[in-house]
Design a protein around this motif. Structure first.
Motif, PDB file in Angstrom:
ATOM      1  N   GLU A  78      -1.741   1.468 -11.694  1.00 42.18           N
ATOM      2  CA  GLU A  78      -2.693   0.511 -12.258  1.00 42.18           C
ATOM      3  C   GLU A  78      -2.064  -0.192 -13.456  1.00 42.18           C
ATOM      4  OE1 GLU A  78      -5.475  -1.903 -12.942  1.00 42.18           O
ATOM      5  OE2 GLU A  78      -5.950  -0.441 -11.374  1.00 42.18           O
ATOM      6  N   ALA A  79      -2.098  -1.516 -13.445  1.00 39.48           N
ATOM      7  CA  ALA A  79      -1.422  -2.275 -14.501  1.00 39.48           C
ATOM      8  C   ALA A  79      -2.357  -3.209 -15.256  1.00 39.48           C
ATOM      9  CB  ALA A  79      -0.271  -3.087 -13.902  1.00 39.48           C
ATOM     10  N   THR A  80      -3.621  -3.264 -14.862  1.00 40.90           N
ATOM     11  CA  THR A  80      -4.542  -4.207 -15.508  1.00 40.90           C
ATOM     12  C   THR A  80      -5.506  -3.517 -16.470  1.00 40.90           C
ATOM     13  OG1 THR A  80      -6.051  -4.043 -13.608  1.00 40.90           O
ATOM     14  CG2 THR A  80      -4.424  -5.831 -13.600  1.00 40.90           C
ATOM     15  N   ASP A  81      -5.967  -2.327 -16.114  1.00 40.85           N
ATOM     16  CA  ASP A  81      -6.928  -1.609 -16.960  1.00 40.85           C
ATOM     17  C   ASP A  81      -6.216  -0.441 -17.630  1.00 40.85           C
ATOM     18  OD1 ASP A  81      -9.221  -0.759 -18.194  1.00 40.85           O
ATOM     19  OD2 ASP A  81     -10.014   0.274 -16.432  1.00 40.85           O
ATOM     20  N   PRO A 113      -9.478  21.031 -22.591  1.00 44.89           N
ATOM     21  CA  PRO A 113      -9.856  20.523 -23.910  1.00 44.89           C
ATOM     22  C   PRO A 113      -8.675  20.478 -24.880  1.00 44.89           C
ATOM     23  CG  PRO A 113     -11.526  22.024 -23.099  1.00 44.89           C
ATOM     24  CD  PRO A 113     -10.385  22.115 -22.136  1.00 44.89           C
ATOM     25  N   GLY A 114      -8.594  19.382 -25.634  1.00 45.38           N
ATOM     26  CA  GLY A 114      -7.492  19.209 -26.567  1.00 45.38           C
ATOM     27  C   GLY A 114      -6.306  18.480 -25.975  1.00 45.38           C
ATOM     28  N   SER A 115      -6.422  18.023 -24.731  1.00 47.93           N
ATOM     29  CA  SER A 115      -5.333  17.296 -24.076  1.00 47.93           C
ATOM     30  C   SER A 115      -5.584  15.791 -24.146  1.00 47.93           C
ATOM     31  CB  SER A 115      -5.202  17.722 -22.612  1.00 47.93           C
ATOM     32  OG  SER A 115      -4.879  19.095 -22.515  1.00 47.93           O
ATOM     33  N   LEU A 116      -4.498  15.032 -24.211  1.00 43.36           N
ATOM     34  CA  LEU A 116      -4.558  13.573 -24.219  1.00 43.36           C
ATOM     35  C   LEU A 116      -3.994  13.025 -22.919  1.00 43.36           C
ATOM     36  CD1 LEU A 116      -3.339  12.315 -27.719  1.00 43.36           C
ATOM     37  CD2 LEU A 116      -5.616  12.037 -26.749  1.00 43.36           C
ATOM     38  N   ILE A 117      -4.597  11.967 -22.410  1.00 39.83           N
ATOM     39  CA  ILE A 117      -4.039  11.250 -21.273  1.00 39.83           C
ATOM     40  C   ILE A 117      -4.110   9.758 -21.571  1.00 39.83           C
ATOM     41  CG2 ILE A 117      -4.630  13.015 -19.561  1.00 39.83           C
ATOM     42  CD1 ILE A 117      -6.989  11.283 -18.712  1.00 39.83           C
ATOM     43  N   GLY A 118      -3.140   9.012 -21.031  1.00 38.37           N
ATOM     44  CA  GLY A 118      -3.171   7.555 -21.141  1.00 38.37           C
ATOM     45  C   GLY A 118      -2.561   6.985 -22.395  1.00 38.37           C
ATOM     46  N   GLU A 119      -1.962   7.828 -23.255  1.00 40.15           N
ATOM     47  CA  GLU A 119      -1.459   7.307 -24.526  1.00 40.15           C
ATOM     48  C   GLU A 119      -0.239   6.410 -24.347  1.00 40.15           C
ATOM     49  OE1 GLU A 119       0.407  11.438 -24.122  1.00 40.15           O
ATOM     50  OE2 GLU A 119      -1.336  10.323 -23.448  1.00 40.15           O
ATOM     51  N   MET A 120       0.559   6.622 -23.296  1.00 34.79           N
ATOM     52  CA  MET A 120       1.747   5.795 -23.098  1.00 34.79           C
ATOM     53  C   MET A 120       1.352   4.346 -22.824  1.00 34.79           C
ATOM     54  SD  MET A 120       4.894   6.186 -20.367  1.00 34.79           S
ATOM     55  CE  MET A 120       5.333   7.795 -21.012  1.00 34.79           C
ATOM     56  N   ALA A 121       0.395   4.132 -21.926  1.00 31.54           N
ATOM     57  CA  ALA A 121      -0.033   2.770 -21.599  1.00 31.54           C
ATOM     58  C   ALA A 121      -0.752   2.121 -22.771  1.00 31.54           C
ATOM     59  CB  ALA A 121      -0.934   2.776 -20.362  1.00 31.54           C
ATOM     60  N   LEU A 122      -1.414   2.931 -23.618  1.00 31.45           N
ATOM     61  CA  LEU A 122      -2.059   2.367 -24.801  1.00 31.45           C
ATOM     62  C   LEU A 122      -1.023   1.736 -25.714  1.00 31.45           C
ATOM     63  CD1 LEU A 122      -4.710   2.068 -26.467  1.00 31.45           C
ATOM     64  CD2 LEU A 122      -4.076   4.203 -27.605  1.00 31.45           C
ATOM     65  N   VAL A 123       0.167   2.340 -25.755  1.00 31.71           N
ATOM     66  CA  VAL A 123       1.240   1.850 -26.618  1.00 31.71           C
ATOM     67  C   VAL A 123       1.925   0.630 -26.022  1.00 31.71           C
ATOM     68  CG1 VAL A 123       3.484   2.403 -27.639  1.00 31.71           C
ATOM     69  CG2 VAL A 123       1.640   4.086 -27.692  1.00 31.71           C
ATOM     70  N   ASP A 124       2.361   0.735 -24.743  1.00 31.86           N
ATOM     71  CA  ASP A 124       3.194  -0.334 -24.180  1.00 31.86           C
ATOM     72  C   ASP A 124       2.473  -1.244 -23.188  1.00 31.86           C
ATOM     73  OD1 ASP A 124       3.018   1.157 -21.837  1.00 31.86           O
ATOM     74  OD2 ASP A 124       5.098   1.808 -21.855  1.00 31.86           O
ATOM     75  N   GLY A 125       1.254  -0.896 -22.795  1.00 33.04           N
ATOM     76  CA  GLY A 125       0.512  -1.736 -21.857  1.00 33.04           C
ATOM     77  C   GLY A 125       1.067  -1.727 -20.449  1.00 33.04           C
ATOM     78  N   GLY A 126       2.001  -0.807 -20.163  1.00 31.10           N
ATOM     79  CA  GLY A 126       2.615  -0.741 -18.844  1.00 31.10           C
ATOM     80  C   GLY A 126       1.716  -0.092 -17.815  1.00 31.10           C
ATOM     81  N   ALA A 127       2.190  -0.092 -16.569  1.00 30.47           N
ATOM     82  CA  ALA A 127       1.430   0.507 -15.474  1.00 30.47           C
ATOM     83  C   ALA A 127       1.322   2.022 -15.666  1.00 30.47           C
ATOM     84  CB  ALA A 127       2.107   0.189 -14.141  1.00 30.47           C
ATOM     85  N   ARG A 128       0.248   2.580 -15.160  1.00 31.24           N
ATOM     86  CA  ARG A 128       0.031   4.016 -15.260  1.00 31.24           C
ATOM     87  C   ARG A 128       1.075   4.768 -14.442  1.00 31.24           C
ATOM     88  NH1 ARG A 128      -3.317   4.702 -19.623  1.00 31.24           N
ATOM     89  NH2 ARG A 128      -5.311   3.611 -19.361  1.00 31.24           N
ATOM     90  N   SER A 129       1.602   5.844 -15.010  1.00 34.18           N
ATOM     91  CA  SER A 129       2.675   6.587 -14.354  1.00 34.18           C
ATOM     92  C   SER A 129       2.170   7.728 -13.493  1.00 34.18           C
ATOM     93  CB  SER A 129       3.652   7.143 -15.404  1.00 34.18           C
ATOM     94  OG  SER A 129       2.974   7.998 -16.305  1.00 34.18           O
ATOM     95  N   ALA A 130       0.882   8.059 -13.565  1.00 32.84           N
ATOM     96  CA  ALA A 130       0.313   9.148 -12.775  1.00 32.84           C
ATOM     97  C   ALA A 130      -1.178   8.906 -12.618  1.00 32.84           C
ATOM     98  CB  ALA A 130       0.573  10.498 -13.445  1.00 32.84           C
TER      99      ALA A 130
END
Length: 206
Positions: A78-81, A113-130
């Motif tokens: 996913e590269a848009t959202d 609980p206590g885990s983060l997901i999606g932080e890479m795309a928040l930084v670079d806006g790139g497509a989701r890797s998983a």
């Protein structure tokens, strides 16, 4: 009452970043649930470089959200959202990835609980890797790119610390991936050597 329900008390439909700073601080000050969410944000699986005060400030810009079991939170490719990251408060999320020449996705890990997901795309806006799917009912807190921009305008030092912590987390993940790749390469070489020993080519038999 669950942590999610108690996190900010009665919430309006407006985005946290659009509320007046005093209202946002009042929503988290004196709230044990907000402090618990800040503790989860500082967990070793998240952004442990943040101070308690910094984590509490970030929590004030996050939007609580409930997800039913089976909900796809993030879809690989996913590269848009891509303008958000998610902090897991309650429940479990399965992380899967599609690998070339395989029909079914491979489960990478299960996060709690206590885990983060999606932080890479928040930084670079790139497509989701998983892909990330709720394997149980999940309560989470979402930080959108718009909320991050509001945090940057209002609390630039905290926003800078947040992004530095995210960058460090990504660097550690990259180093870990590089180590795994090195181990995999060594394993392939060892296996190839054993295959060559057991099944020598005509040139090797001479």
């Amino acid at each position: 009452m669950s942590l999610f329900d108690r996190l900010f008390g009665t919430r309006s439909a407006e985005q946290p970043g659009s509320r007046p700073p005093a209202d946002r601080r009042a929503a988290v000050d004196g709230s044990s649930a907000a402090h618990e969410a800040a503790r989860l944000l500082r967990a070793p699986t998240a952004l442990m470089q943040l101070s308690e005060a910094e984590a509490l400030t970030v929590v004030g810009f996050m939007q609580p959200k409930r997800l039913k079991s089976g909900t796809t939170i993030i879809r690989q490719g996913e590269a848009t959202d891509t303008g958000y990251m998610v902090l897991v408060l309650e429940g479990e999320i399965t992380v899967e990835t599609l690998i070339a020449r395989r029909v079914n996705p491979v489960t990478v890990t299960v996060l709690g609980p206590g885990s983060l997901i999606g932080e890479m795309a928040l930084v670079d806006g790139g497509a989701r890797s998983a892909s990330c799917t709720a394997s149980t009912d999940v309560a989470c807190a979402v930080l959108t790119r718009e909320a991050l921009e509001a945090l940057t305008a209002e609390q630039p030092a905290t926003a800078a610390k947040l992004m530095a912590a995210v960058a460090q987390r990504l660097a550690e993940r990259l180093r870990d991936s590089g180590h795994k790749l090195q181990v995999y390469s060594q394993l392939v070489q060892t296996m190839q050597g054993e295959i060559d020993r057991l099944m020598p080519t005509p040139d090797q038999r001479r």
